[in-house]
Design an enzyme around this catalytic site. Structure first.
Site, mmCIF file in Angstrom:
data_model
loop_
_atom_site.group_PDB
_atom_site.id
_atom_site.type_symbol
_atom_site.label_atom_id
_atom_site.label_comp_id
_atom_site.label_asym_id
_atom_site.label_seq_id
_atom_site.Cartn_x
_atom_site.Cartn_y
_atom_site.Cartn_z
ATOM 1 N N THR A 11 -133.548 -36.921 47.722
ATOM 2 C CA THR A 11 -133.439 -35.514 47.696
ATOM 3 C C THR A 11 -134.622 -34.808 47.629
ATOM 4 O OG1 THR A 11 -131.228 -35.404 46.803
ATOM 5 C CG2 THR A 11 -132.515 -33.622 46.317
ATOM 6 N N SER A 53 -130.622 -42.623 48.503
ATOM 7 C CA SER A 53 -131.045 -43.840 47.797
ATOM 8 C C SER A 53 -129.452 -44.672 47.737
ATOM 9 C CB SER A 53 -131.599 -43.625 46.466
ATOM 10 O OG SER A 53 -130.389 -42.817 45.618
ATOM 11 N N THR A 82 -132.228 -39.896 43.466
ATOM 12 C CA THR A 82 -131.978 -39.994 41.974
ATOM 13 C C THR A 82 -130.461 -41.119 41.775
ATOM 14 O OG1 THR A 82 -130.236 -38.016 42.522
ATOM 15 C CG2 THR A 82 -132.644 -37.679 41.644
#
Lengths: 161, 161, 161, 161
Positions: A11, A53, A82
């Site tokens: 992000t 991710s 994250t």
């Protein structure tokens, strides 16, 4: 302090394309953040992957580990999405002689009021005080790898285990 | 970590008044910065002075010291103007059982691209890794009190002594 | 000038959800933009749809038209996604006694450096000088409805016809 | 539309110098604002003065007038400090064949949430709809030169006369 930065995407690096009406992971922002903050930290930056991710593989993590193992720098910063940051941090445990700090952002660095500059600052500051190990800096808190999880519902990281 | 924040004023808190064509030190920004960064750090904030740091007196510094001495918190963040930050940090040395970290900004927090969010992040991260003592976090670097000076010409902090 | 604002959604109102790794059209931003710019314009704001403009239907456009026809205000601002802004503007032609100005953004209002505040300013300024009709304000240019298209490749609006 | 921009200084262009603890009028921001907003407006920009508008002289105003009189462009944008913007606008009345629009900002363009991008957008949009004359665009409103004043206490422009 000489800092080695590795970027995995996530992000923090997301950008928006109006012509596609979509976000994608763009160029690493950590270097821009350090520059904008007038940081005098000597650093190198290497982009390892440019992925959300959730799409990182065991191979990606093995590559990151091998790059860090081969890196003479003591202080390492990893920017990362994250969702699986805690998992990648665990995969780096046990590398001797390193202070490895992960960070990222809940809001893209290019957004007004993003948490990215604060988070990168937090990770850079923490790296200078911490002893050897692998850590996460999110929400202003420093966690040890293996003792943190992302609470997706609450949108924040918290201690566990 | 419970964090006690004391604010002295300085560039980080500067605002601009169009009707006066001038700036003044305004309300402390550290709390806003933590909130905007979605920090989950538990903190209290006390405004001690609202001054350009060139105008701080020995009494102001003595007051800050006495407040911190009386504060049960181990972790203390002080936001401060940059011109005499190093001097005030020295004035706090020797308080036992405390990790005291100073930060501020070279550009007001209300400016686009201010170093304030990064710096406050850096100080908050450093506080969690450092041992007892008094420190400055500026330009992404952690300095010990007594071993740092502001290089006004270069517009950055650097080690000395 | 009393200004009636109708919002249809689009990039200008897009927000990002880290927990979904996706964006969505969020709350209308035009009112926030006017407030932040200290605009003294008297206005009402009504959210008509909250859609990517590729998903707008003939019914949505008919609803917008009927709302504006029933509105006593002379000056009307419509915020809208960029992909079909020109099409919706054409669908409003022929309403007597109205200065209707469309605008939107190529970058979400919540992004740093978004074109949204400039564009809304441009539309509000244009509305006060223009005669009756339907117009688009994008890229700092005022176009008449029916004489403009979005050049998706170049990422800008240009005259046509 | 070909737009000629003349800049006089003022709050819109103010920057902050930490080493001086002061604000000063810096480089003209209007061009940066147009670029950031992806404006496709063809323009030239000439810096006439770099002053707080309280310090503008009759000679400065005469120079601005002579430059605009000699300029073949029909559309002229002037960025200017707010304190005497109304006075300079009056000093430009009576130049034939020109749509001259003044704007500026109550908060420096380099501040987060500055009104500068909105105001410049407003002036650029208004210029395209207005007939010959001299105008001010501030607070989202278009005023005719000679019929507006700055209300310093309220921090906004309002009609008068």
């Amino acid at each position: 302090m000489k800092l080695s930065i590795y970027t995995m995407g996530g992000t923090i690096d997301k950008i928006y394309f109006d012509d596609l009406s979509t976000y994608e992971v763009g160029e690493p922002q950590a270097g821009e953040i350090l520059k904008e903050a007038k940081a005098a930290v000597e650093f190198t930056l290497r982009e390892v992957t440019r992925k959300d991710s959730l799409h990182l593989t065991a191979e990606d993590r093995a590559l990151l580990r091998s790059l860090i193992e081969a890196d003479p720098a003591r202080h390492v910063l990893v920017t990362h999405g994250t969702d699986t940051m805690a998992e990648t941090a665990e995969a780096l445990r046990g590398i001797p002689g390193k202070v490895i700090v992960f960070t990222g952002a809940l809001s893209p660095a290019r957004f007004k009021g993003s948490d990215a500059p604060f988070n990168v600052g937090c990770a850079v500051g923490a790296a200078q005080g911490l002893t050897e190990g692998v850590y996460l800096c999110m929400n202003g808190l420093v966690f040890q790898a293996g003792k943190v999880r992302k609470n997706r519902e609450a949108g924040r990281f918290e201690a566990q285990g």
